[in-house]
Design a protein around this motif. Sequence first.
Motif, short mmCIF file in Angstrom:
data_model
loop_
_atom_site.label_atom_id
_atom_site.label_comp_id
_atom_site.label_asym_id
_atom_site.label_seq_id
_atom_site.Cartn_x
_atom_site.Cartn_y
_atom_site.Cartn_z
N HIS A 1 21.24 10.14 6.64
CA HIS A 1 20.31 10.18 7.66
C HIS A 1 20.08 11.08 8.57
CE1 HIS A 1 17.46 8.10 10.09
NE2 HIS A 1 16.79 7.57 8.94
N THR B 1 8.53 11.04 5.83
CA THR B 1 9.17 10.00 5.46
C THR B 1 10.79 10.37 4.94
OG1 THR B 1 8.48 9.76 3.28
CG2 THR B 1 7.36 8.22 4.97
N GLU C 1 13.95 9.34 2.68
CA GLU C 1 14.45 8.39 1.66
C GLU C 1 15.96 8.83 1.65
OE1 GLU C 1 12.19 9.22 -1.54
OE2 GLU C 1 10.40 8.17 -0.75
N ALA D 1 19.58 7.46 -0.56
CA ALA D 1 19.75 6.82 -1.76
C ALA D 1 21.12 7.13 -2.22
CB ALA D 1 18.82 6.97 -2.94
N ARG E 1 15.01 18.14 -0.37
CA ARG E 1 15.87 17.25 -0.72
C ARG E 1 17.37 17.96 -0.29
NH1 ARG E 1 15.30 16.76 -6.99
NH2 ARG E 1 12.97 16.31 -6.06
N TRP F 1 19.57 12.63 0.32
CA TRP F 1 18.35 12.23 0.83
C TRP F 1 17.41 13.07 0.49
CZ3 TRP F 1 16.53 16.36 3.00
CH2 TRP F 1 17.44 17.52 3.54
N SER F 2 15.91 12.56 0.81
CA SER F 2 14.93 13.50 0.48
C SER F 2 13.79 13.40 1.69
CB SER F 2 14.26 13.17 -0.73
OG SER F 2 13.58 11.86 -0.94
N ARG G 1 9.79 13.52 2.68
CA ARG G 1 8.24 13.58 2.14
C ARG G 1 7.34 13.79 3.19
NH1 ARG G 1 8.39 12.53 -3.07
NH2 ARG G 1 10.26 11.77 -4.10
#
Length: 68
Positions: free
Chosen positions: A48, A10, A12, A14, A36, A25-26, A28
Motif C-alpha cells: 500500500h 483508487t 487495490e 491483493a 501496476r 498493487w494496482s 486506477r
Amino acid sequence: MSDDNLHPYTIEVAPLAKPKGFFGWSVRKHGKLLERSDRPHESEAKAHTSALAAVERAFRAGTETRRR
C-alpha cells in the motif's frame, strides 16, 4: 497524501498467487488501470505504501504538465 484525498485514483492491494505470501498493487484513475506493481511486496502495508508513492508520482506529473 492520505487515502481520503486520492480521488480520482483508487488503490487495490491483493495477495499474489506466486510467490505465495506476497502482495501486489494496482492504481486506477477513473476506473482505468494506470500502473501496476512489478515486484512482490512482503506485506499488505508495504504494498500500500508503494502504491501511494505511485499515486503521488502520477499526481505530480499531472500538475506539472498543466502548469506549462
